[in-house]
Design a protein around this motif. Structure first.
Motif, PDB file in Angstrom:
ATOM      1  N   ARG A 173      18.584 -11.361   0.681  1.00  3.10           N
ATOM      2  CA  ARG A 173      17.377 -10.564   0.745  1.00  3.10           C
ATOM      3  C   ARG A 173      16.277 -11.255  -0.020  1.00  3.10           C
ATOM      4  O   ARG A 173      16.488 -11.812  -1.155  1.00  3.10           O
ATOM      5  CB  ARG A 173      17.662  -9.316   0.263  1.00  3.10           C
ATOM      6  CG  ARG A 173      18.481  -8.359   0.976  1.00  3.10           C
ATOM      7  CD  ARG A 173      18.605  -7.284   0.423  1.00  3.10           C
ATOM      8  NE  ARG A 173      17.389  -6.600   0.354  1.00  3.10           N
ATOM      9  CZ  ARG A 173      16.851  -5.327   1.178  1.00  3.10           C
ATOM     10  NH1 ARG A 173      17.619  -4.943   2.232  1.00  3.10           N
ATOM     11  NH2 ARG A 173      15.759  -4.998   1.022  1.00  3.10           N
ATOM     12  N   THR A 174      14.977 -11.186   0.533  1.00  4.10           N
ATOM     13  CA  THR A 174      13.672 -11.536  -0.613  1.00  4.10           C
ATOM     14  C   THR A 174      13.657 -10.568  -1.601  1.00  4.10           C
ATOM     15  O   THR A 174      13.936  -9.403  -1.660  1.00  4.10           O
ATOM     16  CB  THR A 174      12.600 -11.766   0.623  1.00  4.10           C
ATOM     17  OG1 THR A 174      12.398 -10.240   1.044  1.00  4.10           O
ATOM     18  CG2 THR A 174      12.783 -12.779   1.529  1.00  4.10           C
ATOM     19  N   LEU A 219       2.817  -5.640 -10.112  1.00  3.31           N
ATOM     20  CA  LEU A 219       1.342  -6.088  -9.254  1.00  3.31           C
ATOM     21  C   LEU A 219       1.654  -7.519  -8.243  1.00  3.31           C
ATOM     22  O   LEU A 219       1.145  -7.472  -7.390  1.00  3.31           O
ATOM     23  CB  LEU A 219       0.394  -6.749 -10.287  1.00  3.31           C
ATOM     24  CG  LEU A 219      -0.205  -5.505 -11.059  1.00  3.31           C
ATOM     25  CD1 LEU A 219      -1.156  -6.091 -12.092  1.00  3.31           C
ATOM     26  CD2 LEU A 219      -1.009  -4.616 -10.296  1.00  3.31           C
ATOM     27  N   LEU A 220       2.952  -8.127  -8.569  1.00  8.57           N
ATOM     28  CA  LEU A 220       3.146  -9.413  -7.600  1.00  8.57           C
ATOM     29  C   LEU A 220       3.798  -9.344  -6.615  1.00  8.57           C
ATOM     30  O   LEU A 220       3.722  -9.762  -5.652  1.00  8.57           O
ATOM     31  CB  LEU A 220       3.348 -10.503  -8.588  1.00  8.57           C
ATOM     32  CG  LEU A 220       2.373 -11.009  -9.587  1.00  8.57           C
ATOM     33  CD1 LEU A 220       2.932 -12.112 -10.396  1.00  8.57           C
ATOM     34  CD2 LEU A 220       1.211 -11.642  -8.850  1.00  8.57           C
ATOM     35  N   LEU A 221       5.038  -8.487  -6.694  1.00  9.12           N
ATOM     36  CA  LEU A 221       6.128  -8.209  -5.797  1.00  9.12           C
ATOM     37  C   LEU A 221       5.423  -7.339  -4.490  1.00  9.12           C
ATOM     38  O   LEU A 221       4.881  -6.481  -4.728  1.00  9.12           O
ATOM     39  CB  LEU A 221       7.252  -7.494  -6.356  1.00  9.12           C
ATOM     40  CG  LEU A 221       8.059  -8.367  -7.425  1.00  9.12           C
ATOM     41  CD1 LEU A 221       9.301  -7.227  -7.624  1.00  9.12           C
ATOM     42  CD2 LEU A 221       8.548  -9.398  -6.698  1.00  9.12           C
ATOM     43  N   PRO A 222       5.855  -7.928  -3.406  1.00  8.27           N
ATOM     44  CA  PRO A 222       5.222  -7.086  -2.224  1.00  8.27           C
ATOM     45  C   PRO A 222       5.952  -5.703  -2.021  1.00  8.27           C
ATOM     46  O   PRO A 222       7.259  -5.755  -2.288  1.00  8.27           O
ATOM     47  CB  PRO A 222       5.480  -7.936  -0.995  1.00  8.27           C
ATOM     48  CG  PRO A 222       6.342  -8.901  -1.588  1.00  8.27           C
ATOM     49  CD  PRO A 222       6.413  -9.123  -3.028  1.00  8.27           C
ATOM     50  N   GLN A 223       5.380  -4.744  -1.445  1.00 11.35           N
ATOM     51  CA  GLN A 223       6.150  -3.681  -0.985  1.00 11.35           C
ATOM     52  C   GLN A 223       6.887  -3.963   0.329  1.00 11.35           C
ATOM     53  O   GLN A 223       6.592  -4.544   0.946  1.00 11.35           O
ATOM     54  CB  GLN A 223       5.048  -2.648  -0.661  1.00 11.35           C
ATOM     55  CG  GLN A 223       5.975  -1.119  -0.194  1.00 11.35           C
ATOM     56  CD  GLN A 223       5.951  -0.460  -1.312  1.00 11.35           C
ATOM     57  OE1 GLN A 223       5.588  -0.661  -2.576  1.00 11.35           O
ATOM     58  NE2 GLN A 223       6.902   0.659  -1.227  1.00 11.35           N
ATOM     59  N   GLU A 224       8.632  -3.543   0.237  1.00 12.11           N
ATOM     60  CA  GLU A 224       9.112  -3.613   1.306  1.00 12.11           C
ATOM     61  C   GLU A 224       8.611  -2.764   2.553  1.00 12.11           C
ATOM     62  O   GLU A 224       7.969  -1.690   2.477  1.00 12.11           O
ATOM     63  CB  GLU A 224      10.375  -2.911   0.983  1.00 12.11           C
ATOM     64  CG  GLU A 224      11.765  -3.295   2.098  1.00 12.11           C
ATOM     65  CD  GLU A 224      12.820  -2.821   1.530  1.00 12.11           C
ATOM     66  OE1 GLU A 224      13.844  -3.332   0.807  1.00 12.11           O
ATOM     67  OE2 GLU A 224      13.051  -1.503   1.349  1.00 12.11           O
ATOM     68  N   PRO A 225       8.613  -3.540   3.844  1.00  9.34           N
ATOM     69  CA  PRO A 225       8.028  -2.951   4.984  1.00  9.34           C
ATOM     70  C   PRO A 225       8.809  -1.701   5.264  1.00  9.34           C
ATOM     71  O   PRO A 225       9.725  -1.576   5.133  1.00  9.34           O
ATOM     72  CB  PRO A 225       8.225  -3.937   6.073  1.00  9.34           C
ATOM     73  CG  PRO A 225       8.939  -5.092   5.437  1.00  9.34           C
ATOM     74  CD  PRO A 225       9.157  -4.751   3.890  1.00  9.34           C
TER      75      PRO A 225
END
Length: 60
Positions: A2-3, A54-60
């Motif tokens: 997983r990312t 702040l840097l980690l994207p939200q899981e879609p």
């Protein structure tokens, strides 16, 4: 594999520990305990959490 992303489930504050746990196949509770214990040691741990928030994207 997983990312690294903040999940929408199993979050407590921002989902950073839950995202790290999912990425490396650990339990979220284990990562949270490791983070809390690491905050007792000298270093920038307390600044890393908001940066990852702040840097980690939200899981879609």
């Amino acid at each position: 594999m997983r990312t690294l992303a903040r999940p929408r489930h199993h979050r407590m504050i921002a989902g950073v520990c839950a995202g790290v746990a999912e990425r490396f196949g650990l339990s979220a509770g284990t990562v949270r305990v490791i983070f809390l214990v690491s905050c007792l040691l000298p270093g920038p741990q307390i600044l890393i959490y908001p940066a990852l928030w702040l840097l980690l994207p939200q899981e879609p």
